[in-house]
Enzyme design. Structure first.
Site, short mmCIF file in Angstrom:
data_model
loop_
_atom_site.label_atom_id
_atom_site.label_comp_id
_atom_site.label_asym_id
_atom_site.label_seq_id
_atom_site.Cartn_x
_atom_site.Cartn_y
_atom_site.Cartn_z
N ASN A 156 0.87 -1.18 0.00
CA ASN A 156 0.00 0.00 0.00
C ASN A 156 0.90 1.23 0.00
O ASN A 156 1.49 1.56 1.02
CB ASN A 156 -0.91 -0.03 1.24
CG ASN A 156 -1.71 1.24 1.39
OD1 ASN A 156 -1.77 2.07 0.48
ND2 ASN A 156 -2.34 1.41 2.55
N LYS B 198 0.14 4.27 -0.24
CA LYS B 198 -0.45 5.47 0.37
C LYS B 198 -0.20 6.68 -0.54
O LYS B 198 -0.19 6.52 -1.76
CB LYS B 198 0.08 5.66 1.79
CG LYS B 198 -0.07 4.37 2.62
CD LYS B 198 0.17 4.55 4.09
CE LYS B 198 -0.02 3.22 4.80
NZ LYS B 198 0.09 3.32 6.25
N HIS C 115 -9.39 1.22 5.10
CA HIS C 115 -8.10 1.48 5.74
C HIS C 115 -8.29 2.45 6.91
O HIS C 115 -9.08 3.39 6.81
CB HIS C 115 -7.08 2.04 4.73
CG HIS C 115 -5.70 1.99 5.27
ND1 HIS C 115 -5.22 2.94 6.15
CD2 HIS C 115 -4.70 1.09 5.10
CE1 HIS C 115 -3.98 2.61 6.49
NE2 HIS C 115 -3.64 1.50 5.87
N GLU D 277 -6.63 4.84 7.92
CA GLU D 277 -6.41 6.26 7.60
C GLU D 277 -7.65 6.84 6.91
O GLU D 277 -8.01 7.99 7.15
CB GLU D 277 -5.14 6.39 6.73
CG GLU D 277 -3.88 6.20 7.57
CD GLU D 277 -2.71 5.57 6.85
OE1 GLU D 277 -2.66 5.58 5.61
OE2 GLU D 277 -1.80 5.05 7.55
N GLU E 225 -5.09 -4.78 10.66
CA GLU E 225 -4.04 -3.80 10.88
C GLU E 225 -4.33 -3.04 12.18
O GLU E 225 -5.12 -2.07 12.17
CB GLU E 225 -4.00 -2.79 9.74
CG GLU E 225 -3.74 -3.39 8.38
CD GLU E 225 -3.18 -2.34 7.41
OE1 GLU E 225 -2.09 -2.57 6.90
OE2 GLU E 225 -3.83 -1.30 7.20
N GLY F 262 2.88 2.35 10.81
CA GLY F 262 3.85 3.43 10.64
C GLY F 262 4.57 3.82 11.93
O GLY F 262 5.25 4.84 11.99
N SER G 159 3.75 -2.04 10.32
CA SER G 159 5.21 -2.10 10.52
C SER G 159 5.81 -3.45 10.12
O SER G 159 6.76 -3.93 10.76
CB SER G 159 5.57 -1.74 11.96
OG SER G 159 5.18 -0.42 12.26
P1 13P Z 1 3.31 0.43 7.63
O1 13P Z 1 3.77 -0.86 7.03
O2 13P Z 1 4.06 1.63 7.12
O3 13P Z 1 3.22 0.37 9.11
O4 13P Z 1 1.79 0.66 7.10
C1 13P Z 1 0.89 -0.36 7.23
C2 13P Z 1 -0.33 -0.03 6.48
O5 13P Z 1 -1.08 0.86 6.85
C3 13P Z 1 -0.61 -0.77 5.24
O6 13P Z 1 -1.89 -0.52 4.79
#
Ligand code: 13P
Length: 257
Positions: free
Chosen positions: A10, A12, A95, A97, A167, A173, A214
């Site tokens: 992903n 982003k 997601h 976010e 997640e 992150g 992560s």
């Molecule tokens: P990270 O791997 O940067 O922690 O992000 C995970 C994520 O949100 C994947 O959708």
């Protein structure tokens, strides 16, 4: 029950169109031979057409990061599922976010999932609890509710095309990943068992469930060794060719069938 692992990057809000194309041209030959793993990249909407064109002769699949459930209309800024069908195989929805910044509710996730499946595409449905919910012992109930709401009205037959990504928000992150054992407990004990209650053993045992938060080469083997974890949804480490390649290599070695 053998489930083909699926590793999705992903991206982003990262990479320009030309950076995205350069990236997949470098990545594609490195991960082309790991055919016992589904390999997916998820660029921004802007880069989807160019990335899908760059990967058209490659086994690497493409995902969008969102989609609107209506086919067209007065929805400024949105992109519909029907506009994506020529370019993507998967669409990430729910997601954390998007839930946090774009007001994506369980009801919208469900509408999107149904539209994606009706179009013959596959949703990657993300679920996961916040740090506060985790610390308050609410993880199981919250995640189970998210899963149930997302799947409302989806047939057992369509479940073959659904992927769920667990997640935990506190692990995204942050560098603070859930242990493999903990992730497996929620993925097997909560996500898969919720689906078992809703659809029975066959659907539950065939469902692919990713861990996300992560994930990096150093902890990938720990996740892939867990019986209920069928892959990863990867943010930061998917933006580096070498790291993403290593994740695919590890998944192929530990989990590939
Ligand atoms: P990270 O791997 O940067 O922690 O992000 C995970 C994520 O949100 C994947 O959708």
């Amino acid at each position: 029950m053998s489930r083909t692992p699926i590793i999705a990057g992903n991206w982003k809000m990262n990479m320009t169109v030309s950076d995205s194309v350069d990236f997949v041209k470098e990545l594609a030959p490195k991960i082309a031979d790991y055919n016992n793993v589904e390999r997916v990249v998820s660029p921004t909407f802007l880069s989807l057409v160019a990335v899908s064109e760059a990967l058209k002769d490659s086994p690497i699949q493409v995902s969008a990061q969102d989609a609107h459930w209506e086919a067209s209309g007065a929805f400024t800024s949105e992109v519909s599922v029907s506009m994506l069908t020529d370019y993507v195989d998967y669409i990430i929805i729910g997601h954390s976010e998007c839930r946090a910044y774009l007001n994506e509710t369980d009801e919208k996730v469900n509408k999107k999932a149904k539209a994606i499946l009706a179009a013959g595409l596959k949703p990657i449905i993300a679920v996961g609890e916040s740090l506060e919910q985790n610390e308050a012992g609410e993880t199981e109930a919250f995640v189970s509710t998210q899963v149930t709401a997302a799947l409302d009205g989806i047939s057992a037959e369509d479940m073959a095309n659904v992927v769920i990504a667990y997640e935990p928000i506190w692990a995204i992150g942050t560098g603070k990943s859930a242990s493999g054992e903990l992730a497996n407990t929620i993925i097997g004990g909560v996500v898969r068992n919720t689906v078992r209650d809703l659809y029975g053993d066959d659907v539950a045992d065939a469902l692919r469930i990713q861990y996300g938060g992560s994930v990096k080469p150093a902890n990938m083997e720990e996740y892939m060794s867990q019986p209920d974890i069928d892959g990863a949804l990867v943010g930061g480490a998917s933006l580096k060719v070498d790291a993403f390649t290593e994740l695919i290599e590890i998944a192929s070695k530990v989990k590939g069938n």
